[in-house]
Design a protein around this motif. Structure first.
Motif, PDB file in Angstrom:
ATOM      1  N   PRO A 314       0.724  -1.042  -0.149  1.00 46.38           N
ATOM      2  CA  PRO A 314       0.170   0.062   0.123  1.00 46.38           C
ATOM      3  C   PRO A 314       0.955   1.421  -0.069  1.00 46.38           C
ATOM      4  O   PRO A 314       0.293   2.404   0.029  1.00 46.38           O
ATOM      5  CB  PRO A 314      -0.727  -0.250   1.346  1.00 46.38           C
ATOM      6  N   ASN A 315       2.102   1.098   0.228  1.00 45.92           N
ATOM      7  CA  ASN A 315       3.111   1.976   0.418  1.00 45.92           C
ATOM      8  C   ASN A 315       4.264   2.335  -0.517  1.00 45.92           C
ATOM      9  O   ASN A 315       5.347   2.720   0.040  1.00 45.92           O
ATOM     10  CB  ASN A 315       3.320   2.504   1.833  1.00 45.92           C
ATOM     11  N   ARG A 316       4.216   1.636  -1.644  1.00 41.24           N
ATOM     12  CA  ARG A 316       5.394   1.230  -2.223  1.00 41.24           C
ATOM     13  C   ARG A 316       6.219   2.676  -2.810  1.00 41.24           C
ATOM     14  O   ARG A 316       7.606   2.536  -3.081  1.00 41.24           O
ATOM     15  CB  ARG A 316       5.200   0.429  -3.517  1.00 41.24           C
ATOM     16  N   GLU A 317       5.628   3.764  -2.642  1.00 43.34           N
ATOM     17  CA  GLU A 317       6.209   5.051  -3.207  1.00 43.34           C
ATOM     18  C   GLU A 317       7.316   5.298  -2.266  1.00 43.34           C
ATOM     19  O   GLU A 317       8.077   6.063  -2.539  1.00 43.34           O
ATOM     20  CB  GLU A 317       5.265   6.111  -3.741  1.00 43.34           C
ATOM     21  N   ASN A 318       6.901   4.779  -0.974  1.00 46.46           N
ATOM     22  CA  ASN A 318       7.913   5.098   0.092  1.00 46.46           C
ATOM     23  C   ASN A 318       8.814   4.009   0.781  1.00 46.46           C
ATOM     24  O   ASN A 318       9.640   4.598   1.537  1.00 46.46           O
ATOM     25  CB  ASN A 318       6.997   5.833   1.210  1.00 46.46           C
ATOM     26  N   ALA A 319       8.372   2.950   0.432  1.00 45.09           N
ATOM     27  CA  ALA A 319       9.069   1.896   1.293  1.00 45.09           C
ATOM     28  C   ALA A 319       9.301   0.586   0.325  1.00 45.09           C
ATOM     29  O   ALA A 319       8.391   0.433  -0.543  1.00 45.09           O
ATOM     30  CB  ALA A 319       8.492   1.461   2.380  1.00 45.09           C
ATOM     31  N   GLY A 320      10.448  -0.145   0.208  1.00 43.48           N
ATOM     32  CA  GLY A 320      10.442  -0.991  -0.555  1.00 43.48           C
ATOM     33  C   GLY A 320       9.627  -2.190  -0.334  1.00 43.48           C
ATOM     34  O   GLY A 320       9.259  -2.662   0.812  1.00 43.48           O
ATOM     35  N   ALA A 321       9.165  -2.988  -1.472  1.00 44.23           N
ATOM     36  CA  ALA A 321       8.279  -4.149  -1.414  1.00 44.23           C
ATOM     37  C   ALA A 321       8.960  -5.255  -0.734  1.00 44.23           C
ATOM     38  O   ALA A 321      10.394  -5.463  -0.947  1.00 44.23           O
ATOM     39  CB  ALA A 321       7.715  -4.488  -2.659  1.00 44.23           C
ATOM     40  N   ALA A 322       8.425  -6.409  -0.317  1.00 44.99           N
ATOM     41  CA  ALA A 322       8.974  -7.409   0.403  1.00 44.99           C
ATOM     42  C   ALA A 322       8.353  -8.624   0.129  1.00 44.99           C
ATOM     43  O   ALA A 322       6.972  -8.689  -0.269  1.00 44.99           O
ATOM     44  CB  ALA A 322       8.871  -7.170   2.124  1.00 44.99           C
ATOM     45  N   LEU A 323       9.028  -9.861  -0.050  1.00 47.76           N
ATOM     46  CA  LEU A 323       8.565 -11.056  -0.440  1.00 47.76           C
ATOM     47  C   LEU A 323       8.870 -11.993   0.600  1.00 47.76           C
ATOM     48  O   LEU A 323      10.118 -12.055   1.107  1.00 47.76           O
ATOM     49  CB  LEU A 323       9.450 -11.534  -1.783  1.00 47.76           C
ATOM     50  N   LEU A 348      12.307 -16.141   6.150  1.00 47.07           N
ATOM     51  CA  LEU A 348      12.962 -15.204   5.377  1.00 47.07           C
ATOM     52  C   LEU A 348      12.373 -14.045   4.580  1.00 47.07           C
ATOM     53  O   LEU A 348      11.235 -14.250   3.918  1.00 47.07           O
ATOM     54  CB  LEU A 348      13.846 -16.050   4.345  1.00 47.07           C
ATOM     55  N   VAL A 349      12.595 -12.843   4.733  1.00 46.58           N
ATOM     56  CA  VAL A 349      12.073 -11.888   3.887  1.00 46.58           C
ATOM     57  C   VAL A 349      13.107 -11.103   3.095  1.00 46.58           C
ATOM     58  O   VAL A 349      14.289 -10.655   3.544  1.00 46.58           O
ATOM     59  CB  VAL A 349      11.405 -10.449   5.039  1.00 46.58           C
ATOM     60  N   ALA A 350      12.746 -10.981   1.905  1.00 46.01           N
ATOM     61  CA  ALA A 350      13.721 -10.034   0.844  1.00 46.01           C
ATOM     62  C   ALA A 350      13.006  -8.858   0.511  1.00 46.01           C
ATOM     63  O   ALA A 350      11.860  -8.712   0.331  1.00 46.01           O
ATOM     64  CB  ALA A 350      13.929 -11.216  -0.404  1.00 46.01           C
ATOM     65  N   ILE A 351      13.707  -7.779   0.660  1.00 43.51           N
ATOM     66  CA  ILE A 351      12.995  -6.366   0.368  1.00 43.51           C
ATOM     67  C   ILE A 351      13.911  -5.965  -0.651  1.00 43.51           C
ATOM     68  O   ILE A 351      15.164  -5.691  -0.691  1.00 43.51           O
ATOM     69  CB  ILE A 351      13.340  -5.674   1.560  1.00 43.51           C
ATOM     70  N   GLU A 352      12.968  -4.978  -1.651  1.00 45.35           N
ATOM     71  CA  GLU A 352      13.759  -4.659  -2.692  1.00 45.35           C
ATOM     72  C   GLU A 352      14.519  -3.213  -2.251  1.00 45.35           C
ATOM     73  O   GLU A 352      14.168  -2.405  -1.257  1.00 45.35           O
ATOM     74  CB  GLU A 352      12.928  -4.020  -3.838  1.00 45.35           C
ATOM     75  N   ASP A 353      15.767  -3.303  -2.964  1.00 42.27           N
ATOM     76  CA  ASP A 353      16.584  -1.822  -2.775  1.00 42.27           C
ATOM     77  C   ASP A 353      16.620  -1.107  -4.035  1.00 42.27           C
ATOM     78  O   ASP A 353      16.067  -1.558  -5.160  1.00 42.27           O
ATOM     79  CB  ASP A 353      18.015  -2.411  -2.367  1.00 42.27           C
ATOM     80  N   TYR A 379      15.046   3.656   1.208  1.00 43.37           N
ATOM     81  CA  TYR A 379      13.914   2.908   0.762  1.00 43.37           C
ATOM     82  C   TYR A 379      13.887   1.508   1.244  1.00 43.37           C
ATOM     83  O   TYR A 379      12.865   1.146   1.594  1.00 43.37           O
ATOM     84  CB  TYR A 379      14.139   2.981  -0.861  1.00 43.37           C
ATOM     85  N   ALA A 380      14.988   1.049   1.207  1.00 42.09           N
ATOM     86  CA  ALA A 380      15.013  -0.586   1.643  1.00 42.09           C
ATOM     87  C   ALA A 380      14.716  -0.573   3.066  1.00 42.09           C
ATOM     88  O   ALA A 380      13.988  -1.355   3.721  1.00 42.09           O
ATOM     89  CB  ALA A 380      16.241  -1.143   1.310  1.00 42.09           C
ATOM     90  N   LEU A 384      11.940  -2.541   5.399  1.00 48.36           N
ATOM     91  CA  LEU A 384      12.208  -3.347   6.547  1.00 48.36           C
ATOM     92  C   LEU A 384      11.161  -2.609   7.867  1.00 48.36           C
ATOM     93  O   LEU A 384      10.704  -3.785   8.443  1.00 48.36           O
ATOM     94  CB  LEU A 384      13.394  -3.584   6.931  1.00 48.36           C
ATOM     95  N   GLU A 385      11.234  -1.583   7.890  1.00 52.68           N
ATOM     96  CA  GLU A 385      10.343  -1.316   8.996  1.00 52.68           C
ATOM     97  C   GLU A 385       8.697  -1.524   8.655  1.00 52.68           C
ATOM     98  O   GLU A 385       8.037  -1.676   9.736  1.00 52.68           O
ATOM     99  CB  GLU A 385      10.384   0.609   8.981  1.00 52.68           C
ATOM    100  N   HIS A 386       8.402  -1.271   7.407  1.00 47.53           N
ATOM    101  CA  HIS A 386       7.114  -1.809   7.068  1.00 47.53           C
ATOM    102  C   HIS A 386       6.572  -3.118   7.387  1.00 47.53           C
ATOM    103  O   HIS A 386       5.782  -3.520   7.680  1.00 47.53           O
ATOM    104  CB  HIS A 386       6.724  -1.409   5.580  1.00 47.53           C
ATOM    105  N   VAL A 387       7.695  -4.120   6.887  1.00 47.59           N
ATOM    106  CA  VAL A 387       7.526  -5.506   7.401  1.00 47.59           C
ATOM    107  C   VAL A 387       7.446  -5.729   8.832  1.00 47.59           C
ATOM    108  O   VAL A 387       6.428  -6.407   9.400  1.00 47.59           O
ATOM    109  CB  VAL A 387       8.931  -6.329   7.001  1.00 47.59           C
ATOM    110  N   ASN A 388       8.261  -5.154   9.657  1.00 47.94           N
ATOM    111  CA  ASN A 388       8.174  -5.168  11.138  1.00 47.94           C
ATOM    112  C   ASN A 388       6.727  -4.696  11.717  1.00 47.94           C
ATOM    113  O   ASN A 388       6.290  -5.008  12.593  1.00 47.94           O
ATOM    114  CB  ASN A 388       9.300  -4.459  11.809  1.00 47.94           C
ATOM    115  N   ASP A 389       6.540  -3.590  10.974  1.00 49.08           N
ATOM    116  CA  ASP A 389       4.843  -3.125  11.415  1.00 49.08           C
ATOM    117  C   ASP A 389       3.656  -3.919  11.209  1.00 49.08           C
ATOM    118  O   ASP A 389       2.919  -3.997  11.858  1.00 49.08           O
ATOM    119  CB  ASP A 389       4.871  -1.624  10.838  1.00 49.08           C
TER     120      ASP A 389
END
Length: 474
Positions: A314-323, A348-353, A379-380, A384-389
């Motif tokens: 929902p917030n990819r303009e500000n934070a990297g996507a995660a898989l 395991l979480v991979a976050i775009e840089d 951005y990455a 990660l912060e978005h993942v934790n939240d």
């Protein structure tokens, strides 16, 4: 004339071999030479010696004081030898970052442009997967092989999130094939003990033994020979440091994301963006303790992928996507409580840089590739912060007892974005057809040409873009 070929290819990894395979489909009489730095070390040698290559990456490049690991394999087959066989596609939004989110850049082609080549690459590698993945990465056909058996945890997640959680797409076969065995699920994928994982040695033998192809082994490509803006050949060093040259009508640069820019710089093929932006995903590990659900019942090392913070970010303009990768291996130990030893999930979480100008490949005083990598992008970090939240909410379908944050991974072994592709010749090194913007008769393949760094594994996309590059050349 013995040293003149239709094509001279540098390197023999995913990009090079898939390019060659498609080119020979289009021009079956083409005469090709492959210049490979390493040895021909087949699977039997790898298993016996418990390694993929004679080289360690640290022998082949230098780097700054941060000492970030950059993993790759030098030898015939390149990364097809050492990868774990994870093959998710990128999603459509990955190719339109600027248009959709006003971040970074758009790729010079769309997901729809690449989709037929995704299908072709999956068929060549006999990929296992569920067609339900078409909900996030649209498909024009079915996977060649059925999906692996998932875990009880995946079953719960798929029932609760049918559009976001899927069996993993993988090049580890769930069945016995003519040239590969069934995955043994012992998590030894770097050196698959049963030959279940796609490699050049079991899936591209037609290319490795083709009568039109000459493989020049133990040959370190140093420079691309060029004249009046046209690439004409390759100068390489033998094991005795003797300089030799080989010539062709086309040069294909398919070394990895560190060595490819180094070769261009040594060649005096100047572009201000050469080597700029080298990056990979930011990886993070968690351990999820569960109440009453056993894990490790799947049939491969990783069983499920969750796209909750990727396709629906929902917030990819500000934070990297995660898989999210739901793992089927005992990575951090079993639980100690009697009767509950399997009630744990390694996650395991991979976050775009994002490619950054502060991270780049240059040369040191000895002419060796030199990597400077200051940091991952903010951005990455925001990703990660978005993942934790959001992790607790994503895992809400499971009976979670507690979530343990373990560590940031030092590397994902995915070197990308050092020779980025784009329409603008000033800001990008190669164009949308993988041709170098400033040097005729020079094609560049591999993950170095990625415009951005999505969170999914890159190998399938490398194969697909190489197939497309060969088609576009014709």
């Amino acid at each position: 004339m013995d040293d003149h070929y239709d094509i001279v290819v540098i390197g023999s990894g995913f990009g090079s071999l898939f390019f060659i395979k498609q080119h020979l489909q289009n021009k079956p009489n083409a005469k090709i030479a492959v210049v490979e730095w390493g040895e021909n070390r087949d699977r039997n040698w790898q298993i016996s010696n418990k390694r993929n290559s004679d080289f360690s990456p640290e022998q082949t490049h230098a780097q700054d004081k941060n000492h970030k690991p950059w993993n790759y394999t030098i030898g015939l087959g390149g990364g097809t030898n050492c990868w774990f066989g994870q093959t998710p596609r990128f999603i459509p939004a990955d190719f339109e970052m600027k248009s959709r989110f006003n971040i970074s850049d758009d790729w010079p082609f769309s997901y729809d442009d690449l989709e037929p080549y995704y299908m072709a690459a999956e068929n060549i590698m006999s990929i296992s997967g569920s067609d339900k993945m078409g909900r996030v990465s649209p498909r024009s056909g079915s996977f060649p092989l059925p999906p692996h058996r998932v875990s009880a945890i995946d079953e719960i997640m798929m029932a609760a999130q049918p559009n976001l959680h899927f069996p993993i797409a993988t090049a580890r076969s769930p069945l016995a094939l003519q040239n590969r065995n069934q995955c043994c699920a012992t998590a030894q994928c770097n050196l698959c003990p049963v030959n279940a994982k796609f490699t050049a040695y079991n899936g591209l033998t037609d290319i490795l033994t083709h009568p039109n192809i000459t493989y020049i082994m133990n040959a370190q490509a140093r420079e691309i020979i060029h004249h009046n803006g046209i690439a004409t050949g390759v100068m390489y060093l033998t094991v005795s440091d003797e300089e030799r040259s080989i010539y062709g009508d086309l040069v294909v640069l398919g070394a990895n994301g560190i060595q490819s820019p180094a070769i261009l710089i040594r060649s005096g093929i100047n572009h201000e963006q050469t080597g700029v932006g080298i990056c990979e995903q930011l990886g993070y590990e968690f351990e999820i303790f569960l109440d009453g659900v056993d894990n490790f019942g799947g049939s491969t090392i990783t069983t499920g992928l969750n796209y909750s913070l990727y396709d629906s970010h929902p917030n990819r303009e500000n934070a990297g996507a995660a898989l999210f990768y739901f793992e089927n291996r005992v990575k951090h130990g079993l639980r100690l409580e009697q009767g509950r030893w399997r009630q744990v999930l390694p996650l395991l979480v991979a976050i775009e840089d994002l490619p950054q100008s502060s991270n780049r490949v240059t040369l040191n005083a000895q002419g060796q590739a030199y990597v400077s990598h200051a940091s991952v992008s903010s951005y990455a970090r925001a990703g990660l912060e978005h993942v934790n939240d959001n992790l607790s909410k994503i895992l809400a379908p499971l009976p979670v007892e507690r979530i343990v944050t373990l560590r940031e991974r030092p590397t994902e072994s995915h070197i990308q974005c050092s020779l980025r592709a784009g329409h603008d010749a000033k800001n990008f090194v190669v164009d949308g057809n993988s041709l170098h913007h400033k040097m005729s008769n020079l094609v560049v393949v591999g993950s170095s040409t990625f415009t951005t760094c999505p969170p999914a594994n890159p190998s399938l996309t490398v194969a697909a873009t190489a197939l497309r590059a060969a088609d576009k050349l014709v």
